[in-house]
Motif scaffolding. Structure first.
Motif, PDB file in Angstrom:
ATOM      1  N   PRO A   1       0.827  -1.218   0.000  1.00 15.22           N
ATOM      2  CA  PRO A   1       0.000   0.000   0.000  1.00 15.22           C
ATOM      3  C   PRO A   1       0.861   1.268   0.000  1.00 15.22           C
ATOM      4  O   PRO A   1       1.726   1.425   0.866  1.00 15.22           O
ATOM      5  CB  PRO A   1      -0.791  -0.130   1.314  1.00 15.22           C
ATOM      6  CG  PRO A   1       0.002  -1.056   2.189  1.00 15.22           C
ATOM      7  CD  PRO A   1       0.863  -1.902   1.312  1.00 15.22           C
ATOM      8  N   ALA A   2       0.580   2.135  -0.977  1.00 19.81           N
ATOM      9  CA  ALA A   2       1.456   3.284  -1.217  1.00 19.81           C
ATOM     10  C   ALA A   2       1.683   4.179   0.016  1.00 19.81           C
ATOM     11  O   ALA A   2       2.803   4.623   0.248  1.00 19.81           O
ATOM     12  CB  ALA A   2       0.936   4.091  -2.401  1.00 19.81           C
ATOM     13  N   PRO A   3       0.662   4.453   0.840  1.00 19.32           N
ATOM     14  CA  PRO A   3       0.929   5.334   1.976  1.00 19.32           C
ATOM     15  C   PRO A   3       1.848   4.687   3.028  1.00 19.32           C
ATOM     16  O   PRO A   3       2.485   5.378   3.807  1.00 19.32           O
ATOM     17  CB  PRO A   3      -0.461   5.582   2.587  1.00 19.32           C
ATOM     18  CG  PRO A   3      -1.414   5.262   1.478  1.00 19.32           C
ATOM     19  CD  PRO A   3      -0.769   4.148   0.704  1.00 19.32           C
ATOM     20  N   LEU A   4       1.931   3.353   3.022  1.00 20.72           N
ATOM     21  CA  LEU A   4       2.739   2.676   4.043  1.00 20.72           C
ATOM     22  C   LEU A   4       4.131   2.290   3.563  1.00 20.72           C
ATOM     23  O   LEU A   4       5.069   2.237   4.350  1.00 20.72           O
ATOM     24  CB  LEU A   4       2.021   1.405   4.548  1.00 20.72           C
ATOM     25  CG  LEU A   4       0.673   1.636   5.217  1.00 20.72           C
ATOM     26  CD1 LEU A   4       0.101   0.326   5.731  1.00 20.72           C
ATOM     27  CD2 LEU A   4       0.798   2.632   6.383  1.00 20.72           C
ATOM     28  N   MET A   5       4.261   1.967   2.289  1.00 19.54           N
ATOM     29  CA  MET A   5       5.567   1.539   1.794  1.00 19.54           C
ATOM     30  C   MET A   5       6.369   2.773   1.374  1.00 19.54           C
ATOM     31  O   MET A   5       5.900   3.567   0.555  1.00 19.54           O
ATOM     32  CB  MET A   5       5.419   0.576   0.608  1.00 19.54           C
ATOM     33  CG  MET A   5       4.573  -0.651   0.903  1.00 19.54           C
ATOM     34  SD  MET A   5       5.074  -1.555   2.388  1.00 19.54           S
ATOM     35  CE  MET A   5       6.649  -2.178   1.858  1.00 19.54           C
ATOM     36  N   ALA A   6       7.556   2.895   1.941  1.00 21.69           N
ATOM     37  CA  ALA A   6       8.325   4.134   1.737  1.00 21.69           C
ATOM     38  C   ALA A   6       8.970   4.234   0.349  1.00 21.69           C
ATOM     39  O   ALA A   6       9.267   5.326  -0.115  1.00 21.69           O
ATOM     40  CB  ALA A   6       9.392   4.253   2.814  1.00 21.69           C
ATOM     41  N   LEU A   7       9.156   3.087  -0.304  1.00 21.90           N
ATOM     42  CA  LEU A   7       9.917   3.128  -1.560  1.00 21.90           C
ATOM     43  C   LEU A   7       9.153   3.756  -2.731  1.00 21.90           C
ATOM     44  O   LEU A   7       7.975   3.478  -2.935  1.00 21.90           O
ATOM     45  CB  LEU A   7      10.325   1.707  -1.973  1.00 21.90           C
ATOM     46  CG  LEU A   7      11.094   1.610  -3.296  1.00 21.90           C
ATOM     47  CD1 LEU A   7      12.456   2.275  -3.198  1.00 21.90           C
ATOM     48  CD2 LEU A   7      11.232   0.160  -3.751  1.00 21.90           C
ATOM     49  N   VAL A   8       9.867   4.580  -3.481  1.00 24.25           N
ATOM     50  CA  VAL A   8       9.404   4.977  -4.816  1.00 24.25           C
ATOM     51  C   VAL A   8      10.598   4.788  -5.760  1.00 24.25           C
ATOM     52  O   VAL A   8      11.666   5.377  -5.533  1.00 24.25           O
ATOM     53  CB  VAL A   8       8.963   6.453  -4.878  1.00 24.25           C
ATOM     54  CG1 VAL A   8       8.475   6.805  -6.284  1.00 24.25           C
ATOM     55  CG2 VAL A   8       7.856   6.728  -3.866  1.00 24.25           C
ATOM     56  N   GLU A   9      10.439   3.943  -6.766  1.00 20.22           N
ATOM     57  CA  GLU A   9      11.486   3.811  -7.767  1.00 20.22           C
ATOM     58  C   GLU A   9      11.320   4.966  -8.751  1.00 20.22           C
ATOM     59  O   GLU A   9      10.231   5.166  -9.300  1.00 20.22           O
ATOM     60  CB  GLU A   9      11.372   2.469  -8.500  1.00 20.22           C
ATOM     61  CG  GLU A   9      11.705   1.277  -7.612  1.00 20.22           C
ATOM     62  CD  GLU A   9      11.545  -0.074  -8.298  1.00 20.22           C
ATOM     63  OE1 GLU A   9      12.181  -1.036  -7.855  1.00 20.22           O
ATOM     64  OE2 GLU A   9      10.754  -0.183  -9.270  1.00 20.22           O
TER      65      GLU A   9
END
Ligand SMILES: NC(=O)c1ccc[n+]([C@@H]2O[C@H](COP(=O)([O-])OP(=O)(O)OC[C@H]3O[C@@H](n4cnc5c(N)ncnc54)[C@H](O)[C@@H]3O)[C@@H](O)[C@H]2O)c1
Length: 384
Positions: free
Chosen positions: A145-153
């Motif tokens: 889930p985007a709000p919880l996972m810190a990674l952005v490639e």
């Protein structure tokens, strides 16, 4: 380059809703567009629930919750994206549909507005090609889930303006994310480096070396939150098999990425995992049935060696830096340690020895040691 204060998101599904939330929480004005009225409404209701829970837990005040939600406006048509500094798309994973969208957006947004894609598997370069101004196109791959996972490639296309990648990295950091710069290659970082977690586990199962339960227990004992089979059941075998097949095809059939017959059979049976209450495990009311397994010697070591070798090979092929690869696997898929720091702690020669013994036993290309590891061992180097 201009800061991204006004952000457009196209697609109000799983990813788009999460990305809109992140941008609004970072203080941006957000315009969320979806062609489906239903999707917009569901997204609004879901966000309302998320914030009600955050307020309940004391993580945000009710006035903060209100102002974040007020910063997101919703619309059905693309024209409302005209004032945006950047637009990120999170619509269906189809190159033609995404290209058509970007072409429409080019007629709506300002000359200097950025167009970003959240694609997990398409070439950002191929998408940029369809645009009049391909230099303003970039990949920003969020994790679910985007709000919880810190990674952005952060994935620049071949045509992307040289300054845009560093600007995007800074903007993502300002949104509270941990960005990692990745070359526009199949699977980027995570979906490439993580392949052996699934494929080697499947192979060990197919060879009858250990059971599903025992392989999962062996990986959990190394600090992984879930073993490979629990995780594949959660992702869904249709999705996981499709990603493996895409990566395999994109690497012109490299045997390292070959999909598994066992997983194909699960898809054929429609035993897709948790969503069908049946995959490698069976589920009742969402609860996994059966006993826990036990660690089997050598299982985790073999899978980890394959993962570390894959991570090293991604460095060798200039996909990303060692630091970005370790960040990606920890912040995008919750690995307990960075694979390359882990390889350092094992010792590069020890890793080579395990890979060489697999190669010797099976005689397959799949177990080929990355040339980078051989160079490093010869020179006594480590990753960090
Ligand atoms: N789900 C994941 O785990 C995940 C993770 C990372 C990246 N992605 C990528 O993100 C993208 C979206 O995935 P998702 O899981 O959020 O999908 P989803 O099906 O949950 O949402 C897609 C939304 O886009 C809308 N849509 C489709 N075509 C549209 C168009 N032309 N104009 C406006 N709206 C349109 C649909 O109505 C739907 O609400 C895909 O490219 C996917 O590969 C997904």
């Amino acid at each position: 380059m201009k800061a991204w204060n006004k952000v457009g998101v196209v697609g109000a599904g799983t990813m788009g809703s999460g990305i809109a939330q992140i941008a609004a929480q970072a203080g941006c004005e957000v315009v969320l567009v979806d062609s489906s009225e239903d999707a917009l409404q569901r997204s609004q209701e879901k966000l309302g629930k998320v914030f009600a829970r955050l307020v309940e837990k004391g993580r945000v005040t009710s006035s903060e919750s209100e102002s974040v939600q007020q910063r997101i406006t919703r619309a059905k048509t693309l024209e409302s994206l005209a004032p945006c500094d950047m637009v990120i798309e999170a619509i269906v994973e189809d190159l033609d549909i995404k290209t058509t969208l970007f072409q429409s957006l080019e007629g709506i947004v300002a000359e200097d507005a950025i167009l970003a894609t959240n694609t997990s598997s398409l070439s950002v370069t191929a998408l940029a090609r369809g645009c009049t101004r391909p230099d303003r196109v970039i990949g920003l791959h969020f994790f679910n889930p985007a709000p919880l996972m810190a990674l952005v490639e952060v994935i620049p296309a071949l045509q992307t303006d040289a300054d845009l990648a560093s600007h995007a990295l800074a903007q993502m950091a300002a949104w509270g994310k941990s960005p990692a710069l990745a070359k526009d290659t199949p699977g980027f970082i995570v979906n490439r480096v993580a392949r052996p977690f699934y494929s080697e586990a499947l192979r060990i199962l197919e060879e009858g070396i250990a059971s599903v339960q025992d392989i999962d227990a062996s990986l959990r004992a190394q600090g992984f939150r879930m073993g490979p089979f629990e995780l594949m059941d959660l992702i869904g075998h249709d999705v996981n098999y499709a990603v493996t097949s895409t990566v395999h095809a994109a690497f012109y059939g490299d045997s390292r990425y070959r999909p598994s017959h066992t997983q194909r059979q699960l898809v054929a049976a429609n035993w897709l995992g948790r969503k069908r209450d049946r995959g490698f495990y069976t589920y009742e009311g969402g609860v996994r049935q059966g006993n826990e397994g036990q660690c089997v010697e050598g299982v985790a070591e073999r899978i980890l060696a394959m993962l570390m070798n894959e991570a090293a090979d991604a460095v060798f092929w200039q996909v990303a830096s060692p630091a970005d690869i370790d960040t990606a696997m920890q912040k995008g898929v919750n690995y307990p340690k960075g694979l390359l720091a882990w390889a350092d702690s094992w010792g590069i020669q020890e890793l080579i020895n395990i890979m060489d013994s697999l190669r010797h036993r099976y005689g397959e290309e799949r177990y080929k040691v990355s040339p980078l590891l051989r160079d490093m061992a010869r020179q006594g180097r480590t990753f960090f």
